[in-house]
Design a protein around this motif. Structure first.
Motif, mmCIF file in Angstrom:
data_model
loop_
_atom_site.group_PDB
_atom_site.id
_atom_site.type_symbol
_atom_site.label_atom_id
_atom_site.label_comp_id
_atom_site.label_asym_id
_atom_site.label_seq_id
_atom_site.Cartn_x
_atom_site.Cartn_y
_atom_site.Cartn_z
ATOM 1 N N GLU A 518 37.306 28.810 31.146
ATOM 2 C CA GLU A 518 38.403 29.777 31.210
ATOM 3 C C GLU A 518 39.019 29.991 29.830
ATOM 4 O OE1 GLU A 518 39.929 31.912 33.610
ATOM 5 O OE2 GLU A 518 37.896 31.498 34.299
ATOM 6 N N LYS A 521 37.669 32.509 27.432
ATOM 7 C CA LYS A 521 37.924 33.944 27.641
ATOM 8 C C LYS A 521 38.881 34.479 26.586
ATOM 9 C CE LYS A 521 36.923 34.287 32.607
ATOM 10 N NZ LYS A 521 37.511 34.373 33.965
ATOM 11 N N TYR A 547 30.753 33.579 34.677
ATOM 12 C CA TYR A 547 31.408 34.688 33.965
ATOM 13 C C TYR A 547 31.072 36.048 34.581
ATOM 14 C CZ TYR A 547 32.904 31.626 30.119
ATOM 15 O OH TYR A 547 33.516 30.662 29.356
ATOM 16 N N SER A 550 33.730 38.579 35.150
ATOM 17 C CA SER A 550 34.551 38.896 33.970
ATOM 18 C C SER A 550 33.775 39.821 33.042
ATOM 19 C CB SER A 550 34.907 37.608 33.222
ATOM 20 O OG SER A 550 33.804 37.178 32.453
ATOM 21 N N ARG B 553 29.577 43.801 35.924
ATOM 22 C CA ARG B 553 30.260 42.710 36.629
ATOM 23 C C ARG B 553 29.360 42.267 37.780
ATOM 24 N NH1 ARG B 553 33.732 44.077 32.557
ATOM 25 N NH2 ARG B 553 35.889 43.521 33.029
#
Lengths: 591, 591
Positions: A518, A521, A547, A550, B553
């Motif tokens: 995290e 990021k 991921y 994201s 995504r």
């Protein structure tokens, strides 16, 4: 001297020889084997022991119509010589034309690509069944060593053979040795059979419902031919138990059968004697011997390959009852370590990556589901992505064990990390731990890490998080285990492009350190994963999936989904884009 | 009547009874077992056969100090009754308090969570070794059925036991049956031992180097106690071969031992008889029987679980020599199909997802590396993510087989696709194919696909690409196999949000259809993957890694990395966010 060999380009030529000429042919073959294996390395003892048996098989049977199925197939050199591939054993320029194992792509006389043990009987049962369904009549012959007979698959094959009612010939090549000495109760029975010329009461093969013959001198080509002629075209399964002499014809390999099983080229042995280098096997063995002295509960297991973990005869003597060789029986080994842990012991199982595959279900059901505290050290014998035979690939262990809940999988990058992890796994983890032993011996001090890191390896019971090696931005490189040095090289190469990359040593591949992931990021848009193993099911795919929702770009590097056979490491690195400049190119494109 | 049972809350209470009272206790237990298993289903025959043996063990040994290790452990109901868990067998309100297997979390008298076969001897060898290292003296007892003895792991265990020189007691519970009839050469030997009161020449166990005793009537609690008292505290490994009567005390289970092995609740059996439903097992069996008639080379294999593939006694009779039950020997099965294919046959191996795990190495080395054309049908017995016991999880097969190069892995979504794939695999593929049989029986016509699709299933030899079900934009749903209906539900739910999603039936999980994946980059920004199986190593992770370098995504849905034990499907779906509204929520957030 290749007087007889000169005339032989296939089994038909062999059959033209008089039986009286065959011992001389065996001598010629033996000299060729000794010369080649001394020069380039390979399986010495197993091949020297079966020269006569191989001649006898090709003299009596009609390959490729009759099917000869070699177990492990590391003893198939004479078979290769007699089936059109003699140049690869006589002419140094052609030494590398053939593999060390059977391979249908090499010859119609080879039925399977084989390198794992205990498969021949089951495959022969299948070929006999297929033959019968198709209405043909050829002989199907499995050739299996006594060492391989401890493998569960071989027993299952024997059990199924025992129920068949059709032609199937199992030749048990009993040289009284596995790679190291045999281990298992059946070997008492085999010894009794040898001592009684095959006549003793407790006959394993008859207990499996099989017919049985014994040949006392399995290096007497005449006796072998007589025995095989008797069973040729037999209408039911039979075991022909032949007693052979491993390493026959080469004094050192005959005397020291364990060292003579497989040998490096003579030149390499000499070089190593002059300049001994540290390796993980030796270091691990010293560490474990010391651990055993400190703690009676520590016990090391091997499934028939003790030398691979550095446990030669002397180390085994030192370890005493704290070392167990279970024979070639990987399934049992995993179940046994689970039992030992349950009873309060501290088991450590040393195994090669390619052979751990045999115990996939046991890893899940017998060990991980129980949560018992056992340690498994998985060796790849060098860097995993490399020039291995396709039968001995070492790239699958991380992906394979990663699919199993409840196993903690560790991939240390340095020697210090490796031993810290071993300590943790044996004494503190309280759960099953698999450690992927790195190939390259990297010391913390060698890494020349900037900014400097504390020398201490922060690996404790509650510290399964990733290790930050260098903090940068834009690009984060997660360089697993063996590939941490590669990650640092990529960082260096990126620096030339003005990119100051973060480098992380994940250490754990079985669980995600989501806090670290995290945190990346912030300030990073590309994550690179590097793993010295298969991509499919591996570490990088999991990171990519993490991921996935994201906007993070993830570039995962590792071995493609393929079997590779003796392909040079450089070729593979090029193909998998594992060279720093290739990675930098991809990263720049993704930024 | 629970006169004696009322007094028993643990093994100590059992020991207070006089030996003469034990047959009456056995009767009480038997009635409780029959009542419970009739009501809620479970293993009937195995438990009825070992009531006396279990009483004798707890009468003679001192569990939990002495360790009793149950093989498969589906026969441990009496053990549970005698070790503090009788309410779960006497009181219908508590029937579900215990699992059908042993579990250390349930009782200190249970050593392992067990559901796979052939593990007990190896685990017992481990517990004996651990005991010795720790300097204790308790008895270690493995209790294993004759059916389990065909498993490679059991043979490896026996072989290792045969080399030990310490207390280890192996009780061989010989009821002359596996789930179905036993298969393997060793069963001739066991029959001879029974016929000769244990005195015949070819004794499998002595051939493994083990001491041996025989108890002719394994349901005579007195004889059993005598035999066990003799071996208690023995200083070397011994096999106590007891001859028991499977299904004793319940006429139908005793007469039809195969049906009586495991049973549904009586009410469910009645309901099924009134309203028979089609299922994949029955349909597949009919299909294969027909295929066999058309082609002599087609042969179906099972590893001890023929009924699971619909092959009951009558179907096996029809198939004749084109059906082979190899016994519980999954490793052998995979090697045998490779051999059959090599010899020109067309083998089809039917196996449960959880048991295929036993043959991981054989799938890779014996089959995939060879490229031989064999078909494996993997059944999950219903939807994979579901309320299975943790010993019988069916969520791992896609991830496990996905790691193996050279295997083509297929996940059909509908009945029509499934049979088209079977046809292709058996007759056209020319390579090893694994087919994940769907749980739910979905017909093409049921899917109500818009826009309408051609009814024909486009699955041919050269057509390994994904199947477009509905073309939309923004969001693409890759709904694998069993989860295509879920994918269509998500599409419907997204439509309410004004999103017209693309839906794809990938069909193939082993290889990526990169043309389709690339094409989705146009017009789509979110890809959803749905798979009825484990995420780690599965289909979705590969898709995520494929799109890693792009801006796509990816939301991957499937089972988390965990063992689950009898958790309701709805709970798991909620936890894994597999409900359409949860998925829609995530998609909207990602868009």
């Amino acid at each position: 001297m290749t007087h007889y060999l000169d005339t032989i380009n296939g089994p038909a030529d062999l059959k033209k020889l008089d039986r009286s000429q065959l011992p001389a042919l065996a001598d010629e073959i033996r000299q060729a084997l000794i010369a080649k294996v001394t020069a380039v390395g390979g399986h010495m003892g197993p091949n020297l022991g079966v020269v006569e048996a191989t001649i006898a098989m090709h003299y009596v049977f009609d390959s490729p119509t009759d099917k000869i199925i070699w177990d492990v197939s590391h003893q198939s050199y004479t078979h290769k010589i007699l089936t059109g591939r003699k140049q690869a054993f006589l002419d140094p320029a052609h030494y590398h034309d053939v593999t060390g194992y059977t391979n249908p792509k090499e010859s119609e006389h080879d039925q399977f690509v084989v390198g794992h043990t205990g498969t021949s009987i089951s495959m022969a049962v299948g070929m006999a069944k297929g033959r019968d369904l198709c209405g043909r009549k050829e002989n199907v012959i499995a050739f299996i060593g006594d060492g391989s007979m401890s493998e569960g698959e071989a027993f299952e094959g024997l059990d199924n053979a025992g129920e068949m009612d059709t032609n199937l010939i199992i030749i048990l090549n009993d040289n009284e040795m596995s790679i190291a000495p045999d281990h298992g109760g059946i070997y008492k029975g085999l010894a009794e059979l040898r001592a009684t010329n095959g006549a003793c009461e407790h006959n394993l093969f008859r207990a499996f419902g099989l017919d049985y013959r014994y040949v006392a001198d399995g290096n007497d080509v005449d006796a072998l031919i007589d025995a095989l002629q008797e069973v040729k075209d037999i209408d039911h399964p039979v075991v022909v138990h032949i007693h052979t002499d491993k390493g026959l014809g080469l004094e050192w390999a005959h005397e020291d059968k364990e060292s003579g099983h497989w040998t490096l080229p003579a030149a390499a042995i000499e070089a190593m004697a002059e300049h001994p280098v540290e390796d993980y096997a030796t270091l691990t063995c010293s560490y474990l011997l010391n651990k055993m002295k400190q703690d009676r509960r520590v016990v090391v297991l091997s499934a028939g390959t003790p030398g691979n973990g550095g446990f030669g005869p002397e180390q085994r003597r030192q370890a005493g009852d704290q070392f167990v060789d279970v024979g070639i029986a990987e399934q049992h080994a995993v179940a046994e370590i689970s039992g030992i842990a349950k009873a309060g012991g501290k088991p450590v199982y040393e195994v090669a990556s390619t052979f751990l595959q045999r115990a996939y279900d046991q890893l899940q059901q017998d060990l991980a589901l129980q949560g018992n505290a056992a340690t498994i050290i998985v060796a790849g014998f060098g860097d995993a992505i490399g020039p291995d035979d396709n039968t001995h690939a070492n790239v699958f262990d991380i992906a394979m064990t990663n699919t199993i809940p409840g196993l903690t999988g560790l991939a240390p990058a340095t020697k210090e990390e490796y031993f810290a992890m071993l300590d943790w796994a044996i004494d503190h983890a309280g759960r099953p731990v698999v450690i992927a032993e790195p190939g390259t011996l990297t010391y913390e001090a060698d890494l020349n890490i900037e900014p400097a890191q504390p020398a201490a390896v922060p690996f404790t019971a509650n510290d399964l998080d990733y290790r930050l090696i260098a903090r940068g931005s834009k690009v984060a490189i997660l360089a697993l285990g063996n590939f941490l040095p590669l990650g640092l090289k990529v960082r260096k190469a990126l620096a030339k492009q003005g990119i100051d990359a973060t480098v992380i040593d994940p250490r754990v591949y079985s669980d995600l350190d989501t806090a670290t992931l995290e945190s990346l990021k912030a300030g990073h848009s590309v994550v690179v994963t590097l793993e010295d193993g298969a991509l499919v099911g591996g570490f990088g795919e999991r990171i990519a999936a993490y991921y996935g929702p994201s906007g993070m770009r993830v570039l995962a590097y590792g071995a493609h989904k393929e079997f590779t056979d003796r392909v040079p490491t450089e070729t593979l690195y090029e193909r998998y884009r594992l060279n720093p400049d290739q990675i930098v190119q991809d990263v720049v494109a993704a930024l």
